[in-house]
Design an enzyme around this catalytic site. Structure first.
Site, PDB file in Angstrom:
ATOM      1  CE  LYS A 143     -22.392  55.187  19.440  1.00 37.21           C
ATOM      2  NZ  LYS A 143     -22.643  54.549  20.712  1.00 37.21           N
ATOM      3  CE  LYS A 179     -17.391  53.428  20.591  1.00 34.88           C
ATOM      4  NZ  LYS A 179     -17.477  54.423  21.685  1.00 34.88           N
TER       5      LYS A 179
HETATM    6  N1  C2G Z   1     -26.434  54.728  28.116  1.00 31.38           N
HETATM    7  C1  C2G Z   1     -27.453  54.548  29.047  1.00 31.38           C
HETATM    8  N2  C2G Z   1     -28.735  54.775  28.685  1.00 31.38           N
HETATM    9  C2  C2G Z   1     -29.036  55.189  27.428  1.00 31.38           C
HETATM   10  C3  C2G Z   1     -28.012  55.392  26.485  1.00 31.38           C
HETATM   11  C4  C2G Z   1     -26.696  55.150  26.851  1.00 31.38           C
HETATM   12  O1  C2G Z   1     -27.186  54.173  30.210  1.00 31.38           O
HETATM   13  N3  C2G Z   1     -30.348  55.419  27.106  1.00 31.38           N
HETATM   14  C5  C2G Z   1     -25.057  54.444  28.538  1.00 31.38           C
HETATM   15  C6  C2G Z   1     -24.419  53.327  27.729  1.00 31.38           C
HETATM   16  O2  C2G Z   1     -24.785  52.057  28.257  1.00 31.38           O
HETATM   17  C7  C2G Z   1     -22.930  53.615  27.913  1.00 31.38           C
HETATM   18  C8  C2G Z   1     -22.893  55.162  28.075  1.00 31.38           C
HETATM   19  O3  C2G Z   1     -24.241  55.576  28.301  1.00 31.38           O
HETATM   20  O4  C2G Z   1     -22.439  53.015  29.112  1.00 31.38           O
HETATM   21  C9  C2G Z   1     -22.361  55.858  26.854  1.00 31.38           C
HETATM   22  O5  C2G Z   1     -23.124  55.407  25.731  1.00 31.38           O
HETATM   23  P1  C2G Z   1     -22.495  55.663  24.264  1.00 31.38           P
HETATM   24  O6  C2G Z   1     -22.133  57.087  24.139  1.00 31.38           O
HETATM   25  O7  C2G Z   1     -23.400  55.019  23.273  1.00 31.38           O
HETATM   26  O8  C2G Z   1     -21.111  54.879  24.384  1.00 31.38           O
HETATM   27  P2  C2G Z   1     -20.684  53.522  23.666  1.00 31.38           P
HETATM   28  O9  C2G Z   1     -20.703  53.718  22.206  1.00 31.38           O
HETATM   29  O10 C2G Z   1     -21.462  52.444  24.288  1.00 31.38           O
HETATM   30  O11 C2G Z   1     -19.113  53.472  24.069  1.00 31.38           O
HETATM   31  O12 C2G Z   1     -15.114  51.308  25.315  1.00 31.38           O
HETATM   32  C10 C2G Z   1     -16.478  51.504  25.627  1.00 31.38           C
HETATM   33  C11 C2G Z   1     -17.170  52.294  24.547  1.00 31.38           C
HETATM   34  O13 C2G Z   1     -16.461  53.481  24.262  1.00 31.38           O
HETATM   35  C12 C2G Z   1     -18.597  52.621  24.999  1.00 31.38           C
END
Ligand code: C2G
Length: 154
Positions: A48, A46
């Site tokens: 990340k 990803k």
């Molecule tokens: N999220 C949120 N509010 C935030 C931060 C994050 O609602 N202030 C939500 C994101 O939209 C996501 C979830 O929390 O739905 C997890 O966020 P991340 O850990 O950043 O995950 P991400 O990298 O978006 O991974 O296949 C899908 C991916 O694995 C998603």
């Protein structure tokens, strides 16, 4: 009434209120909540960078009262299999993913919920970085003063 099985995926690095608010709202919509936590290897795919290793991120998510099951997320393409394997009725993500998973709409409901404002793992990391930079600055400044005092004493 058919059991509403909810599924979402994420890295959940430095677990914070934005993550908790998402899981709380998803669980409110259904009966069972399954979370796919991105493995360290998948986060590399990803692009990340994470601070907390998978085992700890998964253990924290598993401890959340809204969560019924945690599975590892290793590939983009596993969603469809997971939805079938666990009888998922709703696939839910934060709206930064809006539209990205609509293709799953043929086998379950796809829902995007508003993100929680003012918090993100990235912002937390930036804050930590700036704090350590400030501390380093103050430390160097203090060393300079001590050096001058020492020179004056000699
Ligand atoms: N999220 C949120 N509010 C935030 C931060 C994050 O609602 N202030 C939500 C994101 O939209 C996501 C979830 O929390 O739905 C997890 O966020 P991340 O850990 O950043 O995950 P991400 O990298 O978006 O991974 O296949 C899908 C991916 O694995 C998603």
């Amino acid at each position: 009434m058919k059991k509403r099985v909810m599924l979402t995926y994420g890295t959940f690095d430095m677990f914070h209120i934005g993550h908790l608010e998402l899981l709380r709202r998803i669980k409110e919509m259904g009966d069972e909540l399954i979370i796919g936590v991105s493995t360290d290897e998948f986060n590399q795919i990803k692009g990340k960078k994470t601070i907390i290793p998978y085992e700890q991120r998964a253990a924290i998510v598993e401890a959340i009262k809204y969560v019924d099951r945690v599975i590892p997320e290793e590939r983009w393409e596993q969603k469809r299999e997971d939805i079938k394997r666990y009888g998922v009725t709703h696939f839910v993500m934060g709206d930064d993913w809006s539209g990205k998973f609509d293709d799953l709409g043929d086998i379950c409901e796809v829902v995007y919920l508003p993100r929680t404002k003012g918090i993100s793992s990235t912002e937390l990391k930036e804050t930590l970085k700036s704090l350590s930079a400030i501390n380093l600055n103050e430390l160097n400044h203090a060393i300079e003063i001590l050096k001058r005092i020492k020179d004056n004493l000699e």
